[in-house]
Design a protein around this motif. Structure first.
Motif, mmCIF file in Angstrom:
data_model
loop_
_atom_site.group_PDB
_atom_site.id
_atom_site.type_symbol
_atom_site.label_atom_id
_atom_site.label_comp_id
_atom_site.label_asym_id
_atom_site.label_seq_id
_atom_site.Cartn_x
_atom_site.Cartn_y
_atom_site.Cartn_z
ATOM 1 N N ALA A 184 1.792 5.424 8.205
ATOM 2 C CA ALA A 184 1.489 4.440 7.460
ATOM 3 C C ALA A 184 0.581 3.444 8.797
ATOM 4 O O ALA A 184 1.151 3.403 9.805
ATOM 5 C CB ALA A 184 1.966 3.552 6.755
ATOM 6 N N ASN B 95 3.262 -7.473 8.668
ATOM 7 C CA ASN B 95 3.200 -6.271 8.150
ATOM 8 C C ASN B 95 4.641 -5.566 8.358
ATOM 9 O O ASN B 95 5.012 -5.387 9.628
ATOM 10 C CB ASN B 95 2.240 -5.598 8.748
ATOM 11 C CG ASN B 95 0.484 -5.989 8.313
ATOM 12 O OD1 ASN B 95 0.305 -6.125 7.163
ATOM 13 N ND2 ASN B 95 0.059 -6.563 9.410
ATOM 14 N N ALA C 210 -1.434 5.525 4.214
ATOM 15 C CA ALA C 210 -1.349 4.148 3.498
ATOM 16 C C ALA C 210 -2.046 3.302 4.838
ATOM 17 O O ALA C 210 -1.511 3.186 5.925
ATOM 18 C CB ALA C 210 0.192 3.577 3.241
ATOM 19 N N HIS C 211 -3.099 2.474 4.445
ATOM 20 C CA HIS C 211 -3.705 1.808 5.253
ATOM 21 C C HIS C 211 -4.184 0.347 4.943
ATOM 22 O O HIS C 211 -4.420 0.032 3.710
ATOM 23 C CB HIS C 211 -4.996 2.367 5.860
ATOM 24 C CG HIS C 211 -5.860 1.740 6.882
ATOM 25 N ND1 HIS C 211 -6.981 1.967 7.103
ATOM 26 C CD2 HIS C 211 -5.541 0.774 7.948
ATOM 27 C CE1 HIS C 211 -7.434 1.234 8.282
ATOM 28 N NE2 HIS C 211 -6.428 0.581 8.597
ATOM 29 N N THR C 212 -3.577 -0.545 5.694
ATOM 30 C CA THR C 212 -4.211 -2.060 5.271
ATOM 31 C C THR C 212 -4.769 -2.574 6.472
ATOM 32 O O THR C 212 -4.665 -2.252 7.629
ATOM 33 C CB THR C 212 -2.820 -3.093 5.009
ATOM 34 O OG1 THR C 212 -1.739 -3.149 6.246
ATOM 35 C CG2 THR C 212 -2.140 -2.385 3.730
ATOM 36 N N LEU D 196 3.919 -1.201 3.758
ATOM 37 C CA LEU D 196 3.162 0.111 3.566
ATOM 38 C C LEU D 196 4.078 1.084 3.727
ATOM 39 O O LEU D 196 5.211 1.209 4.467
ATOM 40 C CB LEU D 196 2.078 0.280 5.073
ATOM 41 C CG LEU D 196 0.776 -0.803 5.131
ATOM 42 C CD1 LEU D 196 1.545 -2.174 5.904
ATOM 43 C CD2 LEU D 196 0.034 -0.157 5.948
ATOM 44 N N ALA E 140 -1.363 -0.420 9.863
ATOM 45 C CA ALA E 140 -1.614 -1.775 9.468
ATOM 46 C C ALA E 140 -2.619 -2.249 10.733
ATOM 47 O O ALA E 140 -1.831 -2.219 11.732
ATOM 48 C CB ALA E 140 -0.408 -2.662 9.384
ATOM 49 N N ALA F 77 0.872 -1.293 -0.174
ATOM 50 C CA ALA F 77 0.033 0.026 0.115
ATOM 51 C C ALA F 77 0.799 1.279 0.142
ATOM 52 O O ALA F 77 1.814 1.423 0.600
ATOM 53 C CB ALA F 77 -0.949 -0.192 1.133
#
Length: 377
Positions: A294, A287, A262-264, A257, A296, A228
């Motif tokens: 960022a 991650n 940015a995000h997961t 990331l 996660a 991401a």
């Protein structure tokens, strides 16, 4: 109402299921299954009751003997997936045609089956894909998704007894694209599926993979690789439903990331029902945060209704670069930027090597390095 379960669910396997989009309440964003998702970015996919955009184009490559790819009427294939969220139900109602990928019984496909799915624009659309392997068939199927799209789609995969499938889904949508996909595997007796999900492009991706076992001895391995960049939201969810004895599953997802916002999200659910004695299962998510800003989120879950299992476990880890690894490489004369590339490529190497298509493995390696180079420029 066309629902399978109306009582309040006690487990993940008992949530509301329906083909009728109006059976599902409006999505507000506070619900457990939506709390990580930026709802506004899904646009019409959560507000409409039908979708009128053009479905993605489908272009199969050269097909090995025993494999066919056709467009059929939606009523000509039996549904494997009964939707349990609003978007999946919306996709069912709006997709008039189905891309049917059929591998005949006893076929051993000599070459990978590559299907290119090309988005036709950002007007909200629906699609449905159906992959069917006959008994004792063996194949590798690659689904490449590119172009511009705002897409709700369902992918159903049925493995006959003794069948073996490696299924690769590659998401390289254009930067503004949005996709909410539900992928369902139904695994026959002594059959095995290996799924490798690669998520790179798009503004928002929400991909849900679920597994159902149709007989003893079934195996499912679900792997995911995602990267991401700034502003991207990449969300993966799995539901592995062990409902019959002596089946196995493994879930392993890894993400990197970089960039602000940015995000997961990874949510892994494994249900072992009372009848599923002899189950073996494990899930892990890792991650790697490459920059500040960022985020996660990682949520592994196990629901076990029997004590007669072989093994069951889960793990999750999120962290930054290992300074010792960087120091080791830089002490041997490797510049920091190159050292970072080597660490990230090593982080993903195990999953990339699960893809049995050399050209695709090389492309993914190059794509990862290009992202890292862009961040460092």
């Amino acid at each position: 109402m066309t629902t399978e379960a109306m009582a309040p669910p006690s487990t993940k396997s008992q949530v509301l299921r329906s083909f009728d989009v109006t059976d599902f309440p409006a999505v507000g964003g506070l619900e457990e299954e939506w709390r990580f998702t930026p709802i506004k970015r899904l646009k019409e996919l959560v507000t409409a009751t039908t979708l009128t955009g053009s479905a993605p184009g489908v272009a199969p490559g050269d097909l090995p003997a025993g494999v066919s790819v056709t467009q059929v009427d939606a009523g000509k294939v039996e549904a494997v997936l009964t939707p349990f969220d609003r978007i999946s139900a919306l996709a069912y109602g709006a997709a008039a045609n189905v891309t049917l990928i059929d591998v005949a019984a006893d076929t051993v496909a000599a070459e990978p089956v590559v299907i290119r799915v090309v988005g036709q624009g950002l007007e909200a659309a629906a699609a449905r894909t159906y992959v069917k392997l006959g008994n004792f068939a063996q194949a590798t199927v690659v689904l490449e998704q590119t172009g511009a799209a705002t897409l709700a789609d369902n992918v159903e995969v049925v493995l006959g007894d003794g069948a073996q499938l490696t299924f690769v889904t590659l998401t390289e949508w254009d930067a503004e694209s949005v996709q909410a996909q539900h992928l369902k595997f139904k695994v026959g007796r002594d059959a095995k599926v290996v799924h490798v999900q690669v998520s790179l492009g798009g503004s928002l991706l929400r991909q849900f993979a679920s597994v159902e076992y149709a007989g003893r001895g079934g195996e499912a391995e679900l792997y995911g690789l995602y990267f991401a960049d700034a502003g991207q939201h990449v969300e993966h969810r799995q539901l592995v439903d062990h409902s019959v004895p002596d089946c196995r599953s493994y879930v392993g997802y890894r993400g990197a990331l970089q960039g602000r916002s940015a995000h997961t999200v990874w949510v892994g659910d494994v249900v072992i029902r009372a009848a599923a004695t002899g189950t073996e299962t494990y899930e892990i998510n890792r991650n790697l945060l490459l920059t500040d800003g960022a985020r996660a989120d990682s949520v592994p879950n196990l629901e076990i209704e029997t004590g007669e299992v072989v093994s069951a476990g889960h793990a999750s880890a999120t962290g930054r670069f290992d300074d010792e690894q960087l120091f080791y490489l830089m002490a041997r004369g490797i510049p920091e930027s190159e050292a970072r590339k080597l660490v990230v490529r090593g982080f993903f190497a195990e999953l990339i090597n699960k893809i049995p298509v050399e050209e695709l493995r090389e492309r993914l390696g190059d794509a990862i390095e290009a992202r890292l180079a862009k961040a460092g420029s």
